[in-house]
Design a protein around this motif. Structure first.
Motif, PDB file in Angstrom:
ATOM      1  N   UNK A   1       0.820  -1.208   0.000  1.00 51.75           N
ATOM      2  CA  UNK A   1       0.000   0.000   0.000  1.00 51.75           C
ATOM      3  C   UNK A   1       0.855   1.260   0.000  1.00 51.75           C
ATOM      4  N   UNK A   2       1.889   1.317   0.833  1.00 47.38           N
ATOM      5  CA  UNK A   2       2.740   2.512   0.803  1.00 47.38           C
ATOM      6  C   UNK A   2       3.532   2.568  -0.501  1.00 47.38           C
ATOM      7  N   UNK A   3       3.755   1.393  -1.116  1.00 47.49           N
ATOM      8  CA  UNK A   3       4.532   1.347  -2.355  1.00 47.49           C
ATOM      9  C   UNK A   3       3.857   2.008  -3.526  1.00 47.49           C
ATOM     10  N   UNK A   4       2.589   2.380  -3.373  1.00 44.50           N
ATOM     11  CA  UNK A   4       1.909   3.094  -4.459  1.00 44.50           C
ATOM     12  C   UNK A   4       2.318   4.560  -4.511  1.00 44.50           C
ATOM     13  N   UNK A   5       3.025   5.027  -3.495  1.00 46.77           N
ATOM     14  CA  UNK A   5       3.523   6.402  -3.481  1.00 46.77           C
ATOM     15  C   UNK A   5       4.896   6.472  -4.131  1.00 46.77           C
ATOM     16  N   UNK A   6       5.152   7.572  -4.817  1.00 45.47           N
ATOM     17  CA  UNK A   6       6.496   7.871  -5.301  1.00 45.47           C
ATOM     18  C   UNK A   6       7.077   6.884  -6.276  1.00 45.47           C
ATOM     19  N   UNK A   7       6.244   6.309  -7.146  1.00 48.18           N
ATOM     20  CA  UNK A   7       6.775   5.331  -8.093  1.00 48.18           C
ATOM     21  C   UNK A   7       7.687   5.975  -9.131  1.00 48.18           C
ATOM     22  N   UNK A   8       7.644   7.306  -9.248  1.00 49.31           N
ATOM     23  CA  UNK A   8       8.535   7.996 -10.178  1.00 49.31           C
ATOM     24  C   UNK A   8       9.907   8.257  -9.576  1.00 49.31           C
ATOM     25  N   UNK A   9      10.102   7.875  -8.307  1.00 46.90           N
ATOM     26  CA  UNK A   9      11.393   8.080  -7.656  1.00 46.90           C
ATOM     27  C   UNK A   9      11.544   9.411  -6.959  1.00 46.90           C
ATOM     28  N   UNK A  10      10.576  10.320  -7.140  1.00 45.90           N
ATOM     29  CA  UNK A  10      10.624  11.607  -6.450  1.00 45.90           C
ATOM     30  C   UNK A  10      10.161  11.427  -5.007  1.00 45.90           C
ATOM     31  N   UNK A  11      10.432  12.411  -4.128  1.00 47.95           N
ATOM     32  CA  UNK A  11      10.079  12.247  -2.713  1.00 47.95           C
ATOM     33  C   UNK A  11       8.596  11.964  -2.504  1.00 47.95           C
ATOM     34  N   UNK A  12       8.303  11.047  -1.572  1.00 52.74           N
ATOM     35  CA  UNK A  12       6.928  10.704  -1.217  1.00 52.74           C
ATOM     36  C   UNK A  12       6.881  10.452   0.285  1.00 52.74           C
ATOM     37  N   UNK A  13       5.674  10.559   0.860  1.00 48.68           N
ATOM     38  CA  UNK A  13       5.545  10.466   2.313  1.00 48.68           C
ATOM     39  C   UNK A  13       4.418   9.516   2.697  1.00 48.68           C
ATOM     40  N   UNK A  14       4.541   8.940   3.875  1.00 43.50           N
ATOM     41  CA  UNK A  14       3.497   8.068   4.398  1.00 43.50           C
ATOM     42  C   UNK A  14       3.241   8.408   5.851  1.00 43.50           C
ATOM     43  N   UNK A  15       2.025   8.121   6.295  1.00 43.43           N
ATOM     44  CA  UNK A  15       1.665   8.230   7.702  1.00 43.43           C
ATOM     45  C   UNK A  15       0.696   7.102   8.016  1.00 43.43           C
ATOM     46  N   UNK A  16       0.993   6.328   9.043  1.00 36.43           N
ATOM     47  CA  UNK A  16       0.110   5.250   9.470  1.00 36.43           C
ATOM     48  C   UNK A  16      -0.336   5.505  10.902  1.00 36.43           C
ATOM     49  N   UNK A  17      -1.654   5.611  11.095  1.00 39.11           N
ATOM     50  CA  UNK A  17      -2.225   5.771  12.423  1.00 39.11           C
ATOM     51  C   UNK A  17      -2.616   4.403  12.969  1.00 39.11           C
ATOM     52  N   UNK A  18      -2.434   4.198  14.263  1.00 36.34           N
ATOM     53  CA  UNK A  18      -2.780   2.905  14.842  1.00 36.34           C
ATOM     54  C   UNK A  18      -3.127   3.078  16.315  1.00 36.34           C
ATOM     55  N   UNK A  19      -3.891   2.116  16.818  1.00 40.84           N
ATOM     56  CA  UNK A  19      -4.278   2.131  18.220  1.00 40.84           C
ATOM     57  C   UNK A  19      -4.753   0.757  18.641  1.00 40.84           C
TER      58      UNK A  19
END
Length: 680
Positions: A315-333
């Motif tokens: 799921x996070x791998x869908x970000x930044x596939x062009x190699x440019x900077x990408x960010x993720x945030x995962x909330x949990x409890x």
């Protein structure tokens, strides 16, 4: 690597170098070997079958799981000048006829098909008649019956390979050993393919986790800091996708929801909007994502914890596939942990599979509660070692740790002395000495553990119990309505045989906001915005996704390097020959103002050594057009002749005479030879 592959990479796709692992996979596929390649999302899997298809004769059939993905890939290939087509249920009759005509004429190089189409006798008959030389399978893990993306029709692919008797190349982003064995058995009928297992690191993606603390507010704040950047928010339930999408819309974002309960046409509309609109946010369940090929997704947020570490990685791998900077945030409890444990325990999988799924969830919880660099923990699960990455929240701000052995022993003792029949709320009442009516009625105010944990507040104990659940010391018991029971892993701590360190910074409500990664320097931002606006206008005019024109990574390089002419533009990564011809002048105009038009023969030499040689040949020809003294009859070579001479690199007088004819060779030959020799 064969020169043909390198030439296709540069001229068709506009890249100078292969990514790690691509070259040897392409070489194996082009030699006709059966291949299974496990590569990270965004690692360039598509090129590993597209380039071999363009190197050889005949047709490559690509089995892909989603219509939207197939249409986008076909669109991108056509923009690059490649004959490609798809046979899908979304085709118009005219589109299907055009694809069939191209197959019949032998023009089509890549044919995309959904696995469901393999159930049709007509499809098999068509492929038997076509000159199929290769079968490529994208998202090959869909063949695994116990995988979350299982597609029954993928089981037909092995029969297709046997019927056509051609090599098969299968690709997936993540597959553990069991899934790899299933792929080999079902797609290759047990005949072991050559397996390529490439590194799983995506260093351009910033990793971050945060404990839930008003999660809607946290997601809205994260999206606000990244306004007008395309993103995905994953949620555990359909209802939450709709509610959170509305909240984002009310906050002024372009956002929509997506889940499996929507009508197919509504889901397709979201897929098309996401592919074509800049800055759209999709709030979705995991039904959205497999096969998403949009390379400029700049962020992925999880409003709820994923169900396993593999799911999280995909799921996070869908970000930044062009190699440019990408960010993720995962909330949990704690509720995430209870939900995911219950989904495993209440599922239909056999006991050994449930045990494996608990192990995968444990790996993700270990990542969530990590005490060192996230990337070290994540890659360690996939069997890779890493140094601290400097691109995760724990590298940004190292966590505060403390010896929690005594506190954990108190909590475990409270769980045991109450018969492992209660959840965290009741146990915290016992530990903090909160003598509720229910607690007194059960006689728990007389337990030795009553009030022994007053050194921590209620919220701090909640954080401790969450970490204990995350470390799988306490596990919700579905047969007891989620009551916490101690696991075997906790016994050494309870007996004083082992110690445990926990994070203090996630007990206190310390909220860290991941730093927004700038795509370009401040001074390049206005030009980058102008380039994106030009891309959007061209994409809308052509009715194609914006990234099909150029991905963000290419525009970033343009903004940073500011090419001043076609030669410099041709050296920008992602600018192939066809795209240079179609779009080069338009983007150069944004960067450098009005640009003098180039003859097509000269434009085809842009970026290579032959371009400047052509220019010098033109200058020499202009000087000698009327002969050495300037009094002769005008004479000139055609642009095509000059281009052929420029490409020679080395020549002699006889060769020039054959190319130019006797009269032109006599006038220009000596000057041209001098230019060619100077360029050696």
């Amino acid at each position: 690597m064969a020169p043909a592959a390198t030439a296709i990479l540069r001229e068709t796709f506009g890249f100078d170098d292969f990514r790690a692992g691509q070259a040897e996979i392409i070489e194996a596929v082009s030699r006709g070997e059966n291949v299974l390649a496990i590569m990270p999302t965004g690692g360039g899997k598509s090129l590993c079958y597209q380039i071999p298809a363009l190197m050889g004769e005949g047709l490559a059939v690509v089995i892909s799981p989603l219509i939207a993905l197939m249409r986008d890939q076909v669109c991108a290939l056509r923009e690059a000048g490649v004959e490609a087509g798809a046979l899908t249920s979304a085709n118009s009759p005219e589109e299907t006829d055009a694809v069939l005509d191209a197959i019949g004429a032998g023009r089509l190089k890549l044919l995309y098909m959904a696995p469901e189409r393999l159930a049709s006798a007509a499809a098999l008959s068509l492929l038997r008649r076509a000159d199929v030389r290769l079968i490529a399978v994208d998202e090959a893990h869909c063949v695994s019956e116990w995988g979350h993306d299982f597609r029954p029709d993928y089981l037909r692919i092995g029969d297709l390979r046997r019927a056509l008797d051609v090599p098969l190349a299968a690709f997936t982003a993540t597959a553990d050993e069991q899934t790899r064995e299933e792929i080999v058995a079902r797609l290759f009928q047990g005949h072991a393919p050559r397996i390529f297992l490439r590194g799983f690191d995506r260093p351009n993606i910033h990793l971050a986790f945060a404990v839930k603390n008003s999660p809607r507010r946290q997601i809205l704040a994260f999206a606000e800091a990244r306004r007008e950047r395309a993103g995905i928010v994953y949620c555990a339930t359909r209802a939450k996708t709709e509610a959170l999408a509305r909240a984002l819309q009310e906050a002024g974002h372009a956002a929509c929801h997506y889940h499996g309960g929507m009508e197919p046409d509504a889901r397709r509309l979201v897929e098309e909007r996401f592919a074509r609109e800049d800055g759209l946010i999709v709030v979705a369940t995991v039904a959205f994502g497999m096969g998403i090929d949009k390379p400029d997704i700049r962020w992925v947020a999880h409003a709820d914890l994923s169900k396993s570490i593999e799911s999280y990685y995909q799921e996070i791998g869908r970000a930044g596939r062009d190699g440019a900077p990408a960010e993720t945030l995962t909330l949990f409890g704690p509720e995430d942990i209870r939900l995911r444990r219950a989904q495993i325990d209440e599922g239909l999988a056999p006991p050994e599979r449930r045990a494996m799924d608990h192990g995968r969830l444990n790996a993700l919880l270990g990542l969530a509660e990590a005490q060192e660099c996230r990337r070290i923990t994540l890659l360690g699960f996939f069997g890779e070692s890493a140094a601290p990455c400097g691109n995760c929240d724990l590298c940004d701000a190292p966590p505060q740790l403390f010896d929690a052995t005594t506190a954990v022993r108190k909590a475990l003792s409270a769980a045991l002395r109450t018969g492992e029949r209660f959840g965290a709320g009741h146990l915290i009442d016992v530990l903090t000495g909160n003598a509720t009516e229910r607690l007194r009625g059960l006689g728990h105010d007389a337990l030795p553990t009553f009030g022994v944990g007053r050194e921590f507040s209620r919220s701090e104990w909640q954080g401790l119990f969450r970490q204990m659940m995350g470390h799988d010391l306490l596990r919700p018991d579905p047969s007891r309505h989620g009551a916490l029971r101690m696991t075997e892993a906790a016994r050494p701590i309870l007996k004083g045989e082992a110690a445990i360190t926990l994070r203090r910074d996630t007990i206190a409500s310390i909220e860290r906001r991941p730093v927004v990664r700038a795509l370009v320097r401040d001074e390049d931002q206005p030009l980058f915005s102008a380039l994106r606006a030009k891309r959007r206008a061209l994409a809308e005019a052509a009715s194609v996704p914006a990234y099909v024109i150029f991905p963000d990574r290419t525009l970033i390089e343009m903004a940073e390097n500011r090419p001043a002419d076609m030669d410099a533009m041709a050296r920008i990564s992602g600018v192939g020959a066809k795209k240079l011809e179609r779009y080069g002048a338009a983007f150069l105009e944004v960067i450098a103002g009005e640009v003098a038009p180039l003859h097509p023969a000269r434009r085809r030499l842009a970026g290579g050594e032959a371009g400047p040689i052509y220019d010098r040949l033109m200058e020499a020809q202009a000087e000698l057009a009327r002969g050495p003294g300037g009094t002769g009859k005008p004479l000139s070579c055609s642009h095509a002749q000059l281009a052929r001479v420029a490409r020679l690199g080395a020549a002699d007088a006889d060769m020039l005479e054959r190319l130019l004819g006797e009269r032109r060779a006599e006038r220009f030959g000596a000057a041209f030879l001098e230019i060619l020799r100077a360029g050696d």
